[in-house]
Design an enzyme around this catalytic site. Sequence first.
Site, PDB file in Angstrom:
ATOM      1  N   LYS A 145     -35.516  25.100 -77.363  1.00 22.85           N
ATOM      2  CA  LYS A 145     -36.764  25.861 -77.173  1.00 22.85           C
ATOM      3  C   LYS A 145     -37.940  25.205 -77.911  1.00 22.85           C
ATOM      4  CE  LYS A 145     -34.640  28.462 -74.402  1.00 22.85           C
ATOM      5  NZ  LYS A 145     -33.770  29.600 -74.485  1.00 22.85           N
TER       6      LYS A 145
HETATM    7  C1  LIG Z   1     -32.668  30.519 -73.963  1.00 20.41           C
HETATM    8  C2  LIG Z   1     -32.881  31.753 -73.187  1.00 20.41           C
HETATM    9  C3  LIG Z   1     -32.429  33.003 -73.642  1.00 20.41           C
HETATM   10  C4  LIG Z   1     -31.464  33.168 -74.774  1.00 20.41           C
HETATM   11  O1  LIG Z   1     -31.859  32.702 -75.964  1.00 20.41           O
HETATM   12  P1  LIG Z   1     -30.799  32.672 -77.171  1.00 20.41           P
HETATM   13  O2  LIG Z   1     -31.669  32.510 -78.353  1.00 20.41           O
HETATM   14  O3  LIG Z   1     -29.916  31.480 -76.900  1.00 20.41           O
HETATM   15  O4  LIG Z   1     -30.053  33.943 -77.165  1.00 20.41           O
HETATM   16  C5  LIG Z   1     -32.799  34.137 -72.958  1.00 20.41           C
HETATM   17  N1  LIG Z   1     -33.555  34.063 -71.858  1.00 20.41           N
HETATM   18  C6  LIG Z   1     -33.986  32.889 -71.364  1.00 20.41           C
HETATM   19  C7  LIG Z   1     -34.848  32.894 -70.150  1.00 20.41           C
HETATM   20  C8  LIG Z   1     -33.638  31.693 -72.001  1.00 20.41           C
HETATM   21  O5  LIG Z   1     -34.042  30.525 -71.480  1.00 20.41           O
END
Ligand SMILES: *Cc1c(COP(=O)(O)O)cnc(C)c1O
Length: 385
Positions: free
Chosen positions: A184
């Site tokens: 992210k």
């Molecule tokens: C990465 C992601 C998540 C989950 O994030 P985590 O921190 O891994 O739980 C949820 N929604 C979307 C759209 C994502 O890309």
Amino acid sequence: MRARQLPYNRPDIGEEEIAAVEKVLRSGWITRGSATAEFEHVLEEYLGVPRVVALSSCTAALHVALLVAGIGPGDVVLTTPLTYAATVNAILYVGATPQLVDVDDDTGNLNLDLAERAITSRTRAIVPVHYGGQAVDMEKLGEIGQDHHLTIVEDAAHALGSRYQGRLVGTFGHLTAFSFYATKNVTTAEGGALVVPDGIDVEKVRRVSSQGMSKNAWMRYAAAGTWRYDVTELGFKYNMTDIQAALGLAQMKKLAVMQDQRRRLAEQYHKQLEGLPLKRPFAQPGCDHAWHLYPIRLRLGDLTGTRDDVIELMKAARIGTSVHFIPLSHHSYYQARFGWKVGDFPVADQFFSEVLSLPLYPAMTPEDVDEVATVLGEILRGMAR
Ligand SMILES: *Cc1c(COP(=O)(O)O)cnc(C)c1O
């Protein structure tokens, strides 16, 4: 062919992050403590909101958000098929019933007209995803929420730094979940945060995220603390650690620079991919795209090959790519449980068949982007009808 592999993603971890984590490791307090509190504060300042709670993941943040909003069995929650499993799993964790609504072809975001038409007396919440970093139409979403008395929980996993008409995602007065997963825009390896708006008890959010206990470990073990605590409700183990928070604090210092790099690389892709048989992602007028993803859509009618063929040829040229997302309705578990099937959401299905995310991250150079665009151009010319 490239001499070296260009990975699809690589976190931007420098000496600052390494030093910050080392400091926590040497400090004698490694789980939730002062660094996590400071990370929450930095997020509050950045967003300009009064309350952010740092958690173990965005999945946890979505779960807790639905819980504290009182969503549960018998309630229907609308969401998009074009997302990661986390979005729908969180709805299932609270015992609610997910209902998928097809996406908008331009943006990949939830189609709000279809969402509004799908609302019934059982509908209690909407969980939109700001796909790739392009903000959902917050004005329209807010109106739908108000008109139908729905809770809105934003899955903002892609949208730290996204703006809708000048306003940052996370500041619209809804429960908003961010992710700090490795790929992210800001990472803590694993981690998440929940923006807690007015009308939601932040202490309840903290309790539910730490076993339903009246006091967390940090308060119990602190010099002035006491060993007594009470479990007042069922909670979960969703706290962030200071190791993660230290990483996040170092990342937040670089956020503006990293976002600028993403934007510039995205602009370069935009220029260099012009004229190829594909649709490029775009930022809607008045909105800042966080450029978490650079998802292109192949014009399959102009090509002899498929999206999968393009992935394989890119891989052979040592360039990593990814697909966001396999629609939820294509996964066997949800198909068996809800009867969803391929073809139920024609726009998302078509989107999926065409979409390919190109590498986009601050550690990339303009030469990397140039190479991705050149290789992709050659592949697509080789497939021209
Ligand atoms: C990465 C992601 C998540 C989950 O994030 P985590 O921190 O891994 O739980 C949820 N929604 C979307 C759209 C994502 O890309």
